[in-house]
Design a protein around this motif. Structure first.
Motif, short mmCIF file in Angstrom:
data_model
loop_
_atom_site.label_atom_id
_atom_site.label_comp_id
_atom_site.label_asym_id
_atom_site.label_seq_id
_atom_site.Cartn_x
_atom_site.Cartn_y
_atom_site.Cartn_z
N GLY A 140 -22.80 11.98 85.67
CA GLY A 140 -23.40 12.64 84.51
C GLY A 140 -24.64 11.93 84.00
O GLY A 140 -25.12 12.22 82.91
N GLN A 141 -25.18 11.01 84.77
CA GLN A 141 -26.39 10.30 84.39
C GLN A 141 -27.61 10.97 85.00
O GLN A 141 -27.75 11.04 86.21
N GLY A 142 -28.46 11.49 84.13
CA GLY A 142 -29.67 12.18 84.60
C GLY A 142 -29.44 13.63 84.95
O GLY A 142 -30.37 14.35 85.33
N ALA A 143 -28.20 14.08 84.85
CA ALA A 143 -27.85 15.47 85.16
C ALA A 143 -26.54 15.81 84.50
O ALA A 143 -25.76 14.92 84.14
N ARG A 144 -26.28 17.10 84.34
CA ARG A 144 -25.00 17.51 83.77
C ARG A 144 -23.88 17.18 84.74
O ARG A 144 -23.97 17.46 85.93
N LYS A 145 -22.82 16.56 84.24
CA LYS A 145 -21.72 16.14 85.10
C LYS A 145 -21.09 17.36 85.77
O LYS A 145 -20.75 18.33 85.11
N ASN A 146 -20.93 17.27 87.09
CA ASN A 146 -20.39 18.39 87.84
C ASN A 146 -19.66 17.84 89.07
O ASN A 146 -20.25 17.64 90.13
N ALA A 147 -18.36 17.56 88.92
CA ALA A 147 -17.58 16.94 89.99
C ALA A 147 -17.48 17.86 91.21
O ALA A 147 -17.47 17.38 92.35
N ALA A 148 -17.41 19.16 90.98
CA ALA A 148 -17.26 20.09 92.10
C ALA A 148 -18.51 20.08 92.99
O ALA A 148 -18.41 20.05 94.23
N GLU A 149 -19.70 20.11 92.37
CA GLU A 149 -20.93 20.08 93.16
C GLU A 149 -21.09 18.71 93.83
O GLU A 149 -21.55 18.62 94.97
N ALA A 150 -20.71 17.65 93.10
CA ALA A 150 -20.78 16.31 93.68
C ALA A 150 -19.89 16.21 94.92
O ALA A 150 -20.31 15.67 95.95
N PHE A 151 -18.67 16.75 94.83
CA PHE A 151 -17.77 16.70 95.97
C PHE A 151 -18.33 17.47 97.16
O PHE A 151 -18.25 17.01 98.31
N SER A 152 -18.91 18.63 96.89
CA SER A 152 -19.47 19.44 97.98
C SER A 152 -20.56 18.67 98.73
O SER A 152 -20.60 18.67 99.96
N LEU A 153 -21.42 17.98 97.97
CA LEU A 153 -22.49 17.19 98.60
C LEU A 153 -21.92 16.02 99.39
O LEU A 153 -22.35 15.73 100.51
N ILE A 154 -20.94 15.34 98.79
CA ILE A 154 -20.33 14.17 99.43
C ILE A 154 -19.60 14.57 100.72
O ILE A 154 -19.70 13.89 101.75
N LYS A 155 -18.88 15.67 100.65
CA LYS A 155 -18.15 16.11 101.84
C LYS A 155 -19.10 16.45 102.99
O LYS A 155 -18.85 16.11 104.15
N ASN A 156 -20.22 17.10 102.66
CA ASN A 156 -21.21 17.42 103.69
C ASN A 156 -21.75 16.15 104.34
O ASN A 156 -21.91 16.08 105.57
N ALA A 157 -22.03 15.14 103.50
CA ALA A 157 -22.54 13.87 104.03
C ALA A 157 -21.46 13.16 104.85
O ALA A 157 -21.75 12.52 105.87
N ALA A 158 -20.20 13.29 104.40
CA ALA A 158 -19.09 12.65 105.13
C ALA A 158 -18.92 13.27 106.51
O ALA A 158 -18.73 12.58 107.51
N GLU A 159 -19.02 14.59 106.57
CA GLU A 159 -18.87 15.28 107.84
C GLU A 159 -20.04 14.98 108.78
O GLU A 159 -19.92 15.10 110.00
N ALA A 160 -21.18 14.58 108.16
CA ALA A 160 -22.34 14.21 108.97
C ALA A 160 -22.24 12.76 109.47
O ALA A 160 -23.10 12.31 110.23
N GLY A 161 -21.18 12.04 109.02
CA GLY A 161 -20.93 10.71 109.55
C GLY A 161 -21.26 9.55 108.64
O GLY A 161 -21.18 8.39 109.05
N ASP A 162 -21.62 9.80 107.37
CA ASP A 162 -21.95 8.70 106.46
C ASP A 162 -20.68 8.00 106.01
O ASP A 162 -19.76 8.62 105.48
N SER A 163 -20.61 6.68 106.22
CA SER A 163 -19.40 5.91 105.92
C SER A 163 -19.09 5.90 104.44
O SER A 163 -17.92 6.07 104.04
N TRP A 164 -20.11 5.68 103.60
CA TRP A 164 -19.87 5.67 102.15
C TRP A 164 -19.33 7.01 101.69
O TRP A 164 -18.37 7.09 100.92
N ALA A 165 -19.96 8.11 102.16
CA ALA A 165 -19.53 9.45 101.76
C ALA A 165 -18.11 9.74 102.22
O ALA A 165 -17.33 10.39 101.53
N GLN A 166 -17.76 9.26 103.42
CA GLN A 166 -16.39 9.47 103.92
C GLN A 166 -15.37 8.80 103.01
O GLN A 166 -14.33 9.39 102.69
N CYS A 167 -15.69 7.60 102.56
CA CYS A 167 -14.77 6.89 101.67
C CYS A 167 -14.67 7.59 100.32
O CYS A 167 -13.58 7.72 99.76
N GLU A 168 -15.80 8.08 99.81
CA GLU A 168 -15.80 8.77 98.52
C GLU A 168 -15.09 10.12 98.60
O GLU A 168 -14.36 10.49 97.69
N ALA A 169 -15.31 10.84 99.69
CA ALA A 169 -14.62 12.13 99.87
C ALA A 169 -13.11 11.91 99.92
O ALA A 169 -12.34 12.68 99.33
#
Length: 240
Positions: A140-169
């Motif tokens: 919620g820093q610099g933007a309206r807090k939106n966990a659903a949109e955040a998860f969607s972005l993180i999951k896409n990055a996780a599926e692309a192979g990003d280690s940090w995103a995989q852990c966060e997803a």
């Protein structure tokens, strides 16, 4: 506005019926001569009145204030010329307008940094911008807090192979945050991240093996990943 105008007219009619005074509309229909006669009956002087409106103002102005006070006292359920129900409606309309304005203003407060991340994602799907935007949306820093949109972005990055995103997803799946709770999916992404050397993922994976959540319990593998986490030089930590 149309509703408020109707309320005021109905209130004016009630006021006239209680006080016995004619309304301004009724006075406008009278001739100047009749108005002067009415004013004389009320012991009002009209010699200083040049226009018809001035006579009407004097008739209403001299009498309206004290009678209005009486009208309000006799009707405890009124606020001015509104009934309690009508006044609540006016307040509700005002509150709705203020809330909408505040919502529009709040949604216009995305920082320049967040807008730049969105631009990069739109133009080239920049993976760094995806992760950075996800962090802003989650916190919620610099933007309206939106966990659903955040998860969607993180999951896409996780599926692309990003280690940090995989852990966060995995963590968001485990907490059911921004998505439905799913321990098997959490186990899957923790394992992917751990295999890439993410220390935090290794530790969490050992816990899942230990208690048998998202997978069958396996003490040996739990100890294996716990030892790797302790020996790992990767100090990547969950930031969300």
């Amino acid at each position: 506005m149309f509703r408020i105008t109707i309320l005021r007219k109905s209130a004016t009619r009630r006021y006239a019926s209680v006080t016995g005074l004619p309304t301004r509309e009724e006075l406008r229909k009278l001739s100047v001569k009749d108005l002067k006669t009415l004013a004389a009956k009320k012991k009002l002087t009209t010699s200083d009145c040049v226009e018809k409106a001035q006579i009407i103002d004097k008739i209403l102005g001299e009498e309206a204030k004290p009678v209005k006070d009486k009208f309000v006292k006799q009707n405890n359920s009124t606020v001015g010329f509104f009934t309690a129900g009508e006044w609540k409606l006016v307040q509700a309309l005002g509150a709705a307008v203020l809330a909408y304005g505040a919502w529009r203003f709040y949604n216009s407060l995305e920082s320049a940094v967040v807008r730049e991340h969105r631009r990069k994602i739109k133009e080239s799907n920049d993976p760094e911008a995806v992760i950075a935007l996800a962090k802003h949306l989650y916190s919620g820093q610099g933007a309206r807090k939106n966990a659903a949109e955040a998860f969607s972005l993180i999951k896409n990055a996780a599926e692309a192979g990003d280690s940090w995103a995989q852990c966060e997803a995995a963590g968001m799946y485990a907490r059911g945050e921004g998505t439905g709770q799913n321990y098997r999916a959490a186990f899957h992404f923790f394992k992917l991240s751990a295999k890439q050397g993410n220390r935090n993922a290794m530790y969490n994976l050992s816990k899942l093996y230990e208690v048998g959540v998202g997978t069958d319990p396996d003490k040996e593998r739990a100890e294996h990943w716990k030892d790797l986490a302790q020996k790992s030089i990767d100090f990547t930590q969950t930031e969300l």
